[in-house]
Write an enzyme that holds these catalytic residues in place. Structure first.
Site, PDB file in Angstrom:
ATOM      1  N   HIS A 158       3.618  14.129   0.225  1.00  0.00           N
ATOM      2  CA  HIS A 158       3.050  15.433  -0.139  1.00  0.00           C
ATOM      3  C   HIS A 158       4.150  16.485  -0.068  1.00  0.00           C
ATOM      4  CE1 HIS A 158      -1.082  14.077  -0.155  1.00  0.00           C
ATOM      5  NE2 HIS A 158      -0.919  13.532   1.036  1.00  0.00           N
ATOM      6  N   HIS A 214       1.685   5.101  -2.298  1.00  0.00           N
ATOM      7  CA  HIS A 214       1.263   6.067  -3.324  1.00  0.00           C
ATOM      8  C   HIS A 214       2.529   6.597  -3.981  1.00  0.00           C
ATOM      9  CE1 HIS A 214      -2.928   6.190  -1.870  1.00  0.00           C
ATOM     10  NE2 HIS A 214      -2.343   5.892  -0.717  1.00  0.00           N
ATOM     11  N   LEU A 215       2.674   6.317  -5.246  1.00  0.00           N
ATOM     12  CA  LEU A 215       3.892   6.772  -5.940  1.00  0.00           C
ATOM     13  C   LEU A 215       3.637   8.039  -6.758  1.00  0.00           C
ATOM     14  CD1 LEU A 215       5.482   3.339  -6.930  1.00  0.00           C
ATOM     15  CD2 LEU A 215       6.098   4.847  -5.043  1.00  0.00           C
ATOM     16  N   ASN A 222      -5.422   9.568   6.967  1.00  0.00           N
ATOM     17  CA  ASN A 222      -6.728   8.962   6.853  1.00  0.00           C
ATOM     18  C   ASN A 222      -6.582   7.473   6.547  1.00  0.00           C
ATOM     19  OD1 ASN A 222      -9.415   8.488   6.614  1.00  0.00           O
ATOM     20  ND2 ASN A 222      -9.654   9.501   4.640  1.00  0.00           N
ATOM     21  N   ASP A 236      -9.286   2.986  -3.197  1.00  0.00           N
ATOM     22  CA  ASP A 236      -8.509   3.567  -2.107  1.00  0.00           C
ATOM     23  C   ASP A 236      -9.274   4.674  -1.384  1.00  0.00           C
ATOM     24  OD1 ASP A 236      -6.274   3.597  -0.448  1.00  0.00           O
ATOM     25  OD2 ASP A 236      -5.410   5.269  -1.529  1.00  0.00           O
ATOM     26  N   HIS A 293       0.832  -1.204   0.000  1.00  0.00           N
ATOM     27  CA  HIS A 293       0.000   0.000   0.000  1.00  0.00           C
ATOM     28  C   HIS A 293       0.868   1.256   0.000  1.00  0.00           C
ATOM     29  CE1 HIS A 293      -3.745   2.188   1.802  1.00  0.00           C
ATOM     30  NE2 HIS A 293      -3.192   2.840   0.813  1.00  0.00           N
ATOM     31  N   ASP A 321       1.035   2.710   3.620  1.00  0.00           N
ATOM     32  CA  ASP A 321       0.222   3.808   3.076  1.00  0.00           C
ATOM     33  C   ASP A 321       1.115   5.032   2.824  1.00  0.00           C
ATOM     34  OD1 ASP A 321      -1.863   5.362   2.176  1.00  0.00           O
ATOM     35  OD2 ASP A 321      -2.788   5.662   4.143  1.00  0.00           O
ATOM     36  N   HIS A 342     -10.504   0.713   1.174  1.00  0.00           N
ATOM     37  CA  HIS A 342     -10.249   1.709   2.225  1.00  0.00           C
ATOM     38  C   HIS A 342     -11.593   1.873   2.921  1.00  0.00           C
ATOM     39  CE1 HIS A 342      -9.081   5.940   3.603  1.00  0.00           C
ATOM     40  NE2 HIS A 342     -10.392   5.973   3.673  1.00  0.00           N
TER      41      HIS A 342
END
Lengths: 348, 438
Positions: free
Chosen positions: B322, B69-70, B291, B158, B67, B318, B185
């Protein structure tokens, strides 16, 4: 002084190497760890009772001496009022307080400024600092925004109301009002309000005034009753601090109270909650009959703006036991003291 | 042909329950042989093998994070497949499953293939999870067969969970037919509008709207009900529900009961949910905004218990990078998520191995074998002969100080910056290539 206001240290330099023998302290997301100026007032919980006493004493001094005596205290100091929400009494009160001490003020509001063009709070703060602002008074619709502004600018920031969080200067002016109307000394301690019950009634969920008062008054020994319907007063409110009880029956709450603070229903923050206003009025309005029956001598307060006829009737708002106008006047004195504290360390 | 001999290390391989000094021989991208210390040296010398001295180190299957995020395509300023996989290699990972909330959303074979193309310069293996519904809008399921053929290993919307019962029902069937998990999710987004942290006394005091426990557990319970109906209906293939980043004791208990009932339900726990509580939000720290949100101490402890008793199947980060300016905003405006691939192993060692005495064999199961198994990544999560030569070498005893600015990740939004943590990754080998060396 609390940990949060003790000093304004720079964040500790981080170790450059991956392996190290010396453990670095775990970062704690506290105000102190983020370089917040000690003259800031972001939450009422930052102030020790000694500090509350000195702010009250300074407010007293400034309010009672002729203007000529302190008109140059903040001579030519630059104070920015940054208002993301409309406001009458808080903004004017801070502005007049600053001007009474000789400071220059400028008002930046979300309308008619770069904020409207999407400028971030951080960049707006940095712009104000670059223009020479030495202190920023912030009213914002997002809870916690004064923390961000204080961290990013390093300037003293005075929280003039942030979202549903706090309104610390209001709690101080309310305290000054309560102390003077109950004939108490301004040098407060844990027992100053022993035996005093204060009932705060209405839209507690959305009220920053209620939070700041509920976080301050029990520390002085007061019993605080929060009163309202469950939609506007969730059960977790009781955990704000010790010395707080919840009461759904306004009459029962009134019976015990020497002070009653009424709050407006913040329709703009209801976010899907449905409130039956007629039912609310029936259960929670402070009117003549209820006042006479349950608390004929209680001090009546309201932070404003009032919706006459909804949470409070005109005859009560304008009656002899109402301290509402006095609250506004006290606001000026308290805010003078807070500005002096922010810019001179309180040496008035 | 390239041969590597890793010798002198303490080898941990959960599938074979190996937990003792063993040498390891790798040829090209595969594991060839395991042997007692010194036994493989002659053969290795004959082949002219590169010898890696693993004395004092744990040698384990490369970690698998199902899990992450790329951010590519679309948000390369936060992370790229190249930067994210480089950071992951530093964290000991050799395989990542990346979520589809990219721009455009990964709901087509074209986007899936784009992610997998060599031009992305992935340092380790990337396995895309494709969107469960078109545009992740929750209305129409995507073409699971062609997405799987393009390389998708599971389906999920997700952060925009599938709320409609009928659509989730279809998605579970379609994923089961494709032989992959339907990944959810669990959040009833209808009741979390405007919420930015865990509901409760702290949220009330901070003046922030809270996400209730029930917003998570309600969706988990609904999904389990659908899985039960499909399983006991008995006509189609058995559905597999995988619940992402469980954060509440209530949802975890529902999963525990589902497992007891024999349903194919798996779940993951993120390190931040077993390390931190909503206390970290104090001061409006946006690096503690995620989240599902950080919960109460009771929930945090329940995540640890679930990892210890096997209810939680694996650890997943996860990883949600950012940019700095995005996190330097008012708390309610700041995006959710923290980075995680750099610190996952160390935090897991700290909490589970050190504080709760979980054997490293079990920890490697949670961080490599089990996640590879859940996502059907064959030949991963094991050091068995013929498996891919995905290996991590780490020192569980020494410590390091995490400096987010030094991470190859493009982002540094983490509450663990500056912390000294146990467990130093010394080397990561992905399919026989050394992709990280400290």
């Amino acid at each position: 002084m609390s940990a949060a206001t003790k000093s304004a240290p720079k964040p500790a330099p981080k170790s450059a190497s991956k392996k190290t023998a010396t453990p670095a302290p775990a970062p704690k997301p506290t105000a102190a760890a983020n370089g917040i100026h000690p003259g800031s007032l972001l939450s009422i919980t930052q102030l020790s009772l000694d500090e509350v006493s000195s702010i009250l004493a300074l407010a007293d001094k400034l309010a009672n001496e002729p203007l000529s005596k302190h008109a140059e205290l903040l001579d030519n100091r630059k104070i920015a009022l940054l208002f993301y929400e409309s406001s009458t009494r808080t903004r004017t009160s801070f502005e007049l307080a600053a001007k009474s001490l000789g400071a220059m003020t400028t008002l930046v509001s979300d309308k008619s400024s770069s904020i409207e063009k999407g400028e971030s709070l951080k960049d707006t703060g940095l712009t104000l600092r670059a223009l020479g602002a030495e202190c920023i008074i912030l009213r914002h619709n997002a809870s916690g925004s004064p923390y961000l502004l204080a961290q990013q600018t390093g300037l003293p920031v005075l929280n003039a109301g942030d979202g549903m969080h706090e309104h610390p200067s209001q709690a101080l002016l309310d305290l000054r009002t309560i102390l003077s109307r109950l004939g108490k000394k301004q040098a407060v301690d844990e027992k100053t309000l022993d035996g005093v019950t204060i009932c705060i009634t209405g839209d507690i969920l959305h009220s920053r005034v209620a939070r700041s008062n509920a976080l301050l008054l029990p520390r002085l020994g007061a019993k605080v009753i929060l009163c309202g319907p469950s939609q506007l007063l969730p059960p977790e409110a009781v955990q704000l601090s010790t010395g707080i009880t919840l009461e759904r029956d306004f009459d029962a709450a009134l019976k015990q109270s020497q002070v009653v603070m009424m709050l407006r229903i913040q329709k703009e923050r209801l976010a899907g909650l449905q409130i039956d206003l007629a039912d609310y009025q029936r259960q929670f309005q402070l009117n003549d009959e209820r006042y006479a029956a349950y608390a004929p001598n209680a001090l009546v307060m309201h932070p404003g703006p009032m919706i006459r006829g909804l949470e409070i009737t005109a005859d009560i708002a304008d009656g002899p036991q109402s301290a509402i106008e006095e609250q506004v006047s006290n606001g000026l004195a308290i805010r003078m003291a807070l500005l002096a504290r922010a810019l001179t360390g309180g040496a008035a | 042909m390239k041969t590597i001999l890793i010798k002198g290390g303490h080898l941990i391989d959960p599938p074979s329950r190996t937990d003792r000094p063993r040498d390891l021989l790798i040829r090209d991208n595969r594991i060839v042989e395991l042997g007692d210390p010194g036994k493989l040296s002659a053969a290795a010398k004959k082949e002219g093998a590169e010898v890696i001295d693993a004395s004092g180190l744990i040698v384990a299957p490369g970690l698998v994070d199902i899990h992450v995020h790329l951010r590519e395509p679309g948000q390369g300023h936060k992370e790229t497949i190249e930067s994210g996989t480089k950071a992951a290699a530093m964290g000991g990972f050799t395989a990542l499953c990346c979520m589809p909330n990219t721009s455009p959303v990964n709901d087509s074979p074209e986007v899936t293939r784009w992610m997998l193309s060599p031009e992305r310069k992935a340092h380790i293996r990337v396995f895309p999870v494709a969107a469960a519904t078109r545009g992740s809008m929750g209305d129409t399921i995507t073409e699971y067969g062609s997405l799987k053929a393009a390389g998708a290993v599971g389906f999920s919307d997700d952060g925009k969970p599938v709320l409609q019962d009928a659509v989730m029902h279809q998605a579970l069937i379609a994923a089961a037919r494709a032989g992959v998990p339907m990944i959810q999710h669990a959040e009833n987004t209808k009741i979390t509008v405007g919420a930015s942290m865990n509901a409760g006394a702290r949220a009330f005091r901070l003046g922030l709207r809270g996400m209730s426990i029930e917003a998570e557990s309600g969706i988990v319970e609904r999904d389990i009900r659908l899985v039960r109906e499909l399983t006991t209906g008995g006509k189609g293939p058995r559905p597999h529900l995988h619940v992402q980043h469980v954060s509440t004791a209530k949802a975890m208990e529902a999963i525990r009961q589902a497992k007891r009932a024999g349903l194919h339900v798996t779940c993951e726990v993120a390190p931040h949910h077993f390390m931190l509580t909503d206390e970290a939000v104090e001061g409006y720290n946006t690096h503690a905004k995620m989240n599902p949100p950080l919960r109460s101490e009771e929930d945090r402890a329940a995540m640890v218990t679930a990892l210890l008793d096997g209810t939680a199947d694996c650890i997943a980060t996860d990883h949600a990078p950012h940019a700095v300016h995005e996190k330097e905003q008012e708390f309610e405006k700041a995006p959710n998520g923290i980075t995680g691939i750099e610190t996952s192993l160390s935090l897991s060692i700290k909490m589970l191995h050190h504080q709760h005495r979980m054997p490293l064999l079990r920890l490697m199961h949670l961080m490599s074998t089990a996640p590879a198994h859940i996502m059907g990544l064959r030949g991963r999560g094991t050091l068995a002969p013929e498996a891919f030569a995905d290996v991590v070498l780490f020192d569980p005893k020494s410590t390091w100080t995490f400096d987010a600015r030094k991470s190859p990740s493009k982002s540094r939004n983490t509450p663990f910056d500056g912390q000294t943590l146990p467990g130093v990754v010394k080397m990561t080998i992905s399919e026989g290539r050394v992709v990280y060396k400290s």
